[in-house]
Design a protein around this motif. Structure first.
Motif, mmCIF file in Angstrom:
data_model
loop_
_atom_site.group_PDB
_atom_site.id
_atom_site.type_symbol
_atom_site.label_atom_id
_atom_site.label_comp_id
_atom_site.label_asym_id
_atom_site.label_seq_id
_atom_site.Cartn_x
_atom_site.Cartn_y
_atom_site.Cartn_z
ATOM 1 N N MET A 1 0.836 -1.180 0.000
ATOM 2 C CA MET A 1 0.000 0.000 0.000
ATOM 3 C C MET A 1 0.880 1.241 0.000
ATOM 4 O O MET A 1 1.816 1.354 0.786
ATOM 5 N N GLN A 2 0.595 2.172 -0.855
ATOM 6 C CA GLN A 2 1.363 3.393 -0.951
ATOM 7 C C GLN A 2 0.852 4.397 0.081
ATOM 8 O O GLN A 2 -0.343 4.564 0.269
ATOM 9 N N THR A 3 1.775 5.047 0.762
ATOM 10 C CA THR A 3 1.423 6.029 1.768
ATOM 11 C C THR A 3 1.089 7.351 1.098
ATOM 12 O O THR A 3 1.826 7.808 0.232
ATOM 13 N N GLN A 4 -0.014 7.953 1.513
ATOM 14 C CA GLN A 4 -0.406 9.245 0.973
ATOM 15 C C GLN A 4 0.238 10.360 1.787
ATOM 16 O O GLN A 4 0.444 10.228 2.983
ATOM 17 N N THR A 5 0.525 11.457 1.100
ATOM 18 C CA THR A 5 0.931 12.656 1.821
ATOM 19 C C THR A 5 -0.333 13.288 2.399
ATOM 20 O O THR A 5 -1.456 12.940 2.008
ATOM 21 N N VAL A 6 -0.148 14.221 3.305
ATOM 22 C CA VAL A 6 -1.295 14.924 3.881
ATOM 23 C C VAL A 6 -2.068 15.641 2.778
ATOM 24 O O VAL A 6 -3.293 15.572 2.719
ATOM 25 N N ASP A 7 -1.353 16.323 1.886
ATOM 26 C CA ASP A 7 -2.022 17.046 0.802
ATOM 27 C C ASP A 7 -2.824 16.108 -0.099
ATOM 28 O O ASP A 7 -3.936 16.441 -0.524
ATOM 29 N N GLN A 8 -2.266 14.944 -0.379
ATOM 30 C CA GLN A 8 -2.985 13.973 -1.207
ATOM 31 C C GLN A 8 -4.241 13.468 -0.500
ATOM 32 O O GLN A 8 -5.289 13.313 -1.128
ATOM 33 N N ALA A 9 -4.127 13.219 0.790
ATOM 34 C CA ALA A 9 -5.267 12.713 1.548
ATOM 35 C C ALA A 9 -6.381 13.761 1.634
ATOM 36 O O ALA A 9 -7.560 13.437 1.468
ATOM 37 N N VAL A 10 -6.004 15.012 1.867
ATOM 38 C CA VAL A 10 -7.000 16.093 1.915
ATOM 39 C C VAL A 10 -7.654 16.262 0.548
ATOM 40 O O VAL A 10 -8.875 16.396 0.433
ATOM 41 N N ALA A 11 -6.849 16.231 -0.502
ATOM 42 C CA ALA A 11 -7.396 16.352 -1.859
ATOM 43 C C ALA A 11 -8.351 15.206 -2.165
ATOM 44 O O ALA A 11 -9.378 15.410 -2.825
ATOM 45 N N ALA A 12 -8.046 14.010 -1.666
ATOM 46 C CA ALA A 12 -8.919 12.856 -1.899
ATOM 47 C C ALA A 12 -10.276 13.052 -1.241
ATOM 48 O O ALA A 12 -11.311 12.660 -1.802
ATOM 49 N N VAL A 13 -10.301 13.660 -0.057
ATOM 50 C CA VAL A 13 -11.576 13.942 0.613
ATOM 51 C C VAL A 13 -12.410 14.888 -0.239
ATOM 52 O O VAL A 13 -13.595 14.641 -0.497
ATOM 53 N N LEU A 14 -11.802 15.983 -0.665
ATOM 54 C CA LEU A 14 -12.537 16.977 -1.464
ATOM 55 C C LEU A 14 -12.986 16.389 -2.797
ATOM 56 O O LEU A 14 -14.127 16.618 -3.226
ATOM 57 N N THR A 15 -12.131 15.613 -3.442
ATOM 58 C CA THR A 15 -12.493 14.977 -4.711
ATOM 59 C C THR A 15 -13.638 13.996 -4.507
ATOM 60 O O THR A 15 -14.583 13.955 -5.304
ATOM 61 N N HIS A 16 -13.565 13.223 -3.436
ATOM 62 C CA HIS A 16 -14.615 12.251 -3.124
ATOM 63 C C HIS A 16 -15.964 12.951 -2.954
ATOM 64 O O HIS A 16 -16.969 12.541 -3.545
#
Length: 88
Positions: A1-16
């Motif tokens: 499993m690839q670790t997400q950066t904080v920015d990637q994780a936040v962007a994933a929430v908004l995209t979702h």
């Protein structure tokens, strides 16, 4: 499993949320920033409070809809922020 950066994780929430509801949820950015700060500080109460605020905001916008799906992507934000804090 690839670790997400904080920015990637936040962007994933908004995209979702944007994809799920077909509208922009950028107004949640300050609440997500609070969540990141709480997770980085390892403050469980502050994390819980930030999660509650995010859920209340979303529920107010989309009444009558279930939003259990958001817990996983918000959990990813907490994990990424804690990982970044311990790596620093």
């Amino acid at each position: 499993m690839q670790t997400q950066t904080v920015d990637q994780a936040v962007a994933a929430v908004l995209t979702h949320l944007d994809a799920l509801h077909g509208e922009d949820h950028d107004h949640l950015a300050p609440l997500l920033a609070d969540l990141v700060a709480a997770a980085r500080g390892d403050d469980r109460r502050a994390v819980d409070a930030a999660l509650t605020e995010i859920h209340l905001d979303r529920d107010a916008l989309h009444q009558g809809q279930r939003h259990d799906d958001l817990a996983e992507v918000l959990g990813d934000v907490v994990t990424a922020a804690r990982t970044a804090a311990t790596a620093a």
